[in-house]
Structure formats: C-alpha cells, structure tokens
Design a protein around this motif. Structure first.
Motif, short mmCIF file in Angstrom:
data_model
loop_
_atom_site.label_atom_id
_atom_site.label_comp_id
_atom_site.label_asym_id
_atom_site.label_seq_id
_atom_site.Cartn_x
_atom_site.Cartn_y
_atom_site.Cartn_z
N PRO A 156 -1.08 10.66 11.28
CA PRO A 156 -0.88 10.24 9.89
C PRO A 156 -2.07 9.54 9.26
N ASP A 157 -2.97 8.95 10.05
CA ASP A 157 -4.13 8.26 9.50
C ASP A 157 -5.33 9.18 9.32
N GLY A 158 -5.18 10.47 9.63
CA GLY A 158 -6.28 11.40 9.50
C GLY A 158 -7.04 11.66 10.78
N THR A 159 -6.72 10.91 11.85
CA THR A 159 -7.36 11.14 13.14
C THR A 159 -7.05 12.56 13.62
N LYS A 160 -8.09 13.29 14.03
CA LYS A 160 -7.91 14.66 14.51
C LYS A 160 -7.78 14.67 16.03
N VAL A 161 -6.83 15.46 16.52
CA VAL A 161 -6.60 15.56 17.96
C VAL A 161 -6.45 17.03 18.32
N CYS A 162 -7.22 17.47 19.32
CA CYS A 162 -7.08 18.82 19.84
C CYS A 162 -6.43 18.73 21.21
N LEU A 163 -5.30 19.40 21.39
CA LEU A 163 -4.51 19.32 22.61
C LEU A 163 -4.71 20.58 23.44
N ASN A 164 -4.97 20.40 24.72
CA ASN A 164 -5.15 21.53 25.63
C ASN A 164 -3.81 22.01 26.17
N GLY A 165 -3.81 23.16 26.84
CA GLY A 165 -2.58 23.71 27.40
C GLY A 165 -1.94 22.76 28.40
N GLY A 166 -0.60 22.71 28.40
CA GLY A 166 0.13 21.84 29.32
C GLY A 166 0.06 20.37 28.95
N THR A 167 -0.22 20.08 27.67
CA THR A 167 -0.40 18.69 27.21
C THR A 167 0.73 18.28 26.28
N SER A 168 1.09 17.00 26.35
CA SER A 168 2.07 16.44 25.40
C SER A 168 1.51 15.15 24.82
N LEU A 169 1.79 14.94 23.54
CA LEU A 169 1.35 13.73 22.82
C LEU A 169 2.56 13.15 22.10
N ARG A 170 2.78 11.86 22.26
CA ARG A 170 3.93 11.20 21.64
C ARG A 170 3.49 9.97 20.86
N TYR A 171 4.08 9.79 19.68
CA TYR A 171 3.84 8.56 18.91
C TYR A 171 5.03 8.32 18.00
N SER A 172 5.17 7.11 17.55
CA SER A 172 6.31 6.73 16.71
C SER A 172 6.10 7.19 15.28
N GLN A 173 7.21 7.43 14.59
CA GLN A 173 7.13 7.72 13.16
C GLN A 173 6.60 6.50 12.39
N ALA A 174 6.63 5.33 13.04
CA ALA A 174 6.11 4.11 12.42
C ALA A 174 4.60 3.95 12.65
N TYR A 175 3.97 4.96 13.20
CA TYR A 175 2.52 4.93 13.46
C TYR A 175 1.77 4.47 12.21
N GLY A 176 0.93 3.45 12.37
CA GLY A 176 0.13 2.98 11.27
C GLY A 176 0.74 1.83 10.49
N ILE A 177 1.98 1.46 10.78
CA ILE A 177 2.60 0.34 10.08
C ILE A 177 2.26 -0.97 10.78
N ASN A 178 2.67 -1.09 12.03
CA ASN A 178 2.32 -2.28 12.82
C ASN A 178 1.12 -2.04 13.72
N ASN A 179 0.99 -0.80 14.19
CA ASN A 179 -0.09 -0.47 15.12
C ASN A 179 -0.33 1.03 15.09
N ARG A 180 -1.35 1.43 15.82
CA ARG A 180 -1.62 2.86 16.01
C ARG A 180 -1.64 3.10 17.51
N SER A 181 -0.53 3.58 18.03
CA SER A 181 -0.39 3.77 19.46
C SER A 181 0.15 5.17 19.75
N VAL A 182 -0.43 5.81 20.77
CA VAL A 182 0.04 7.13 21.20
C VAL A 182 0.12 7.15 22.72
N THR A 183 0.93 8.05 23.24
CA THR A 183 1.03 8.27 24.68
C THR A 183 0.66 9.71 24.97
N LEU A 184 -0.22 9.90 25.95
CA LEU A 184 -0.75 11.23 26.24
C LEU A 184 -0.51 11.61 27.68
#
Length: 351
Positions: A156-184
């Motif tokens: 949501p902040d414009g950060t670009k992410v390219c994900l390789n095969g067999g990869t999962s990325l998770r983040y909250s819909q609240a991303y960017g409100i209190n923090n910017r956190s992802v799980t990879l």
C-alpha cells in the motif's frame, strides 16, 4: 476523454483504505501493469492519502498544516476539473480528468482529513485507541506464488516486491497505519519506499529484518539450511532469535544465516540480489543439492538425487529461465561428465 472504469476507482479506494480483498489486489495489479499512465494515477492517489493518513502523533504531524495542505490539493484538482479539456493532449485519463469520480475519492479522503484535524485538536488518545481497535479487527492479506511462477506486486505504501515461486507474503490490512510489517516465507526482492519515521519490518522465520532504505533480496525457504539476504542498495539491520546483537548489512554485502545456530556471517555478495527476478539462475559454486532446490521452484518439478556423492558436487553457471528449460540446464551439467539424469513428467531423477 476516456473514462476510468468505476470498478477500478473502487479498487483504488479499497487498496488505500486497507479493505481490499486478495482478488481485488490482483485485479488492481493487472490494471496498474497495463500502462505507466495507470501507475501515475495510483501514485497521485497515494500521495494525497498518505498526506492525510500519516501517523497520528502530534510530535511528528502538524494538524493545521497537514489539513491546509490537503484542502489546497483538493481545490487545485477542482480547478483542473472545471477547466475544459485540451483535446491536443493524449487521450489519457487522470484523476483531474474525472470530476465525478474525484468527488467520490475526495469524499473519502476529506472525511479522513476532517477526522485527523478534529482529533489533532481534541483527543489524540481517543483516536489512538480507536485506531488500535480498528487495526486489530482487520484481516491479513496473504499472497502465495506457486512453484514455476513469479509475481511482482506493490504494498500500500508503493514498496515493490517481486515474489519467487513457492513464496508467500502476509501483511495486515492495517499496513501503514501503526507500522509497516510483513511476514515472508520463501524468496522476495524488495524495492522499498523509505519512511524514516516508520521503517519496514520483515519477519522471516526466526530472523527479523529492518529496512534502512534499500533494495535487497531475501531467500529463506523452509527446506533450506541457510537464509541469505543480499543487499543491492542502502542497508538493513538483521537480528535473529539466537543472537540479540543487531547486525548492519550494507550495499554490496550478503548475510548468510545458519538456521540451526542462528549465526550470521556477512561477506561480499557474488551477484545481484535481483538476478532471479530478471529470469536468471546463477550458480556460484553451488552443490547439486542446492541447484536441485532452485530447479524445483523454478520449473515446478520434484527432483530426487540418488547419490550422496553427486549431491555434494559443485557447479558454476548462469542460465535463463526464459530461454532455457530444465532439460537444457541438466544437459549442461551432464556434459561435465559428473552426473546423469532422467525426466518422467514432473519427476526428475539425478544419478
């Protein structure tokens, strides 16, 4: 003038407000990849949104100044909306070309700006409680890429992410409100939009990475004995559960994390972290076992190595996934005279 599809407008608003579904994200990404003009529209919306939805901390945000700036932007676009279109320009829709839809977008953002302005004057503590309760109620966004594929997306902040095969990325819909956190889990290349007051935090297994403003690659599949972080630009901080000390990794370096011990070894990188995202498979003294794992993810196959001696053999080479298939790569390795292979459907046996 061309008209922007109302569905796209709804997707933009949902994305900026953190309420978009996974399907909605995919539809918007497809639209954004259609042309640079679409991306320009999205950036203009993001600029206004983040101007108003910045962290509600009076020590870092001047409410009157922020609200005045937002109103100024709204009025500027209203003036553009009232100006007859210049037919000499390319027939490209922009936010200023879409008065009715901009009013709807403006209504959403104006509401946010008014809430911020009022809260900034009366009750910062109240909005903090409300915001925390809101973020807790928001679901997570999960992106998963099957083996044999790659996917490029934007946070949501414009950060670009390219994900390789067999990869999962998770983040909250609240991303960017209190923090910017992802799980990879898996491998991803990040081109991060830097916000000094809200760094991006990435949890990867037992490893924690904090962005200092950078472009870097993370490879950490569950079946790999090591996690590797390669920094192309800027720098990052790495911490593991086994080591309390934070380690700084700068451009031109890679960090190799031993999953068993948690030890981190920093050394010069041997190639760009984004090689795989460009369709390249780069082997730098890799064992057959390591190469097999990369081939499984790149071509969606299952590989069985029948000899422990063969599994430990090492190779150098650079291949293109776009121009060479798994047969081409295995043939090149076989020509060294050190191994053989057989392919039966998606089952590959190496001897």
């Amino acid at each position: 003038m061309n008209q922007l599809n109302p569905k796209i407008e709804e997707l933009i608003i949902a994305r900026l407000s953190g309420t978009a579904s996974e399907q909605g994200y995919k539809e918007l990404e497809a639209w954004l990849s259609g042309s640079p003009e679409h991306q320009s529209i999205m950036r203009r919306c993001q600029e206004i949104w983040f101007d108003t939805m910045v962290e509600h901390d009076t020590s870092r945000f001047k409410w009157t100044k922020g609200y005045a700036k937002f109103k100024q932007q709204i009025e500027a676009r209203k003036e553009k909306d009232a100006t007859p279109p210049d037919t000499s320009e390319n027939d490209i829709p922009t936010i200023s070309d879409l008065p009715s839809r901009w009013q709807r977008m403006g209504a959403v953002l104006r509401y946010a700006a008014i809430v911020i302005a009022i809260v900034g004057v009366t009750a910062v503590a109240s909005i903090s409680i409300f915001r925390n309760n809101l973020t807790k109620s928001m679901a997570d966004i999960m992106m998963s890429v099957p083996k044999g594929s790659t996917m490029t997306t934007s946070l949501p902040d414009g950060t670009k992410v390219c994900l390789n095969g067999g990869t999962s990325l998770r983040y909250s819909q609240a991303y960017g409100i209190n923090n910017r956190s992802v799980t990879l889990s898996g491998e991803a290349y990040f081109d991060i939009v830097h916000h000094k007051e809200m760094p991006l935090d990435i949890t990867v297994g037992t490893m924690h990475i904090r962005d200092i403003g950078t472009k870097f690659n993370i490879s950490n599949y569950p079946d790999d004995p090591q996690a590797i972080v390669t920094v192309d630009e800027g720098s990052i901080d790495i911490k593991t559960t086994a080591i309390s000390k934070t380690m700084r990794v700068v451009a031109g370096q890679k960090a190799v994390v031993d999953k068993a011990s948690g030890e981190v070894n920093v050394a010069p990188k041997s190639c760009g972290g984004d090689s795989w995202s460009k369709g390249l498979l780069v082997f730098k003294n890799n064992t057959v076992e390591e190469i097999a794992r990369q081939l499984e993810r790149s071509f969606d196959v299952t590989i069985r190595i029948h000899s422990a001696t063969t599994a430990r053999k090492r190779f150098f080479g650079t291949f293109s996934r776009n121009r060479q298939n798994i047969n081409d790569i295995l043939n090149a390795l076989m020509e060294t005279g050190t191994l053989g292979y057989a392919i039966n459907g998606r089952q590959v046996d190496i001897y």
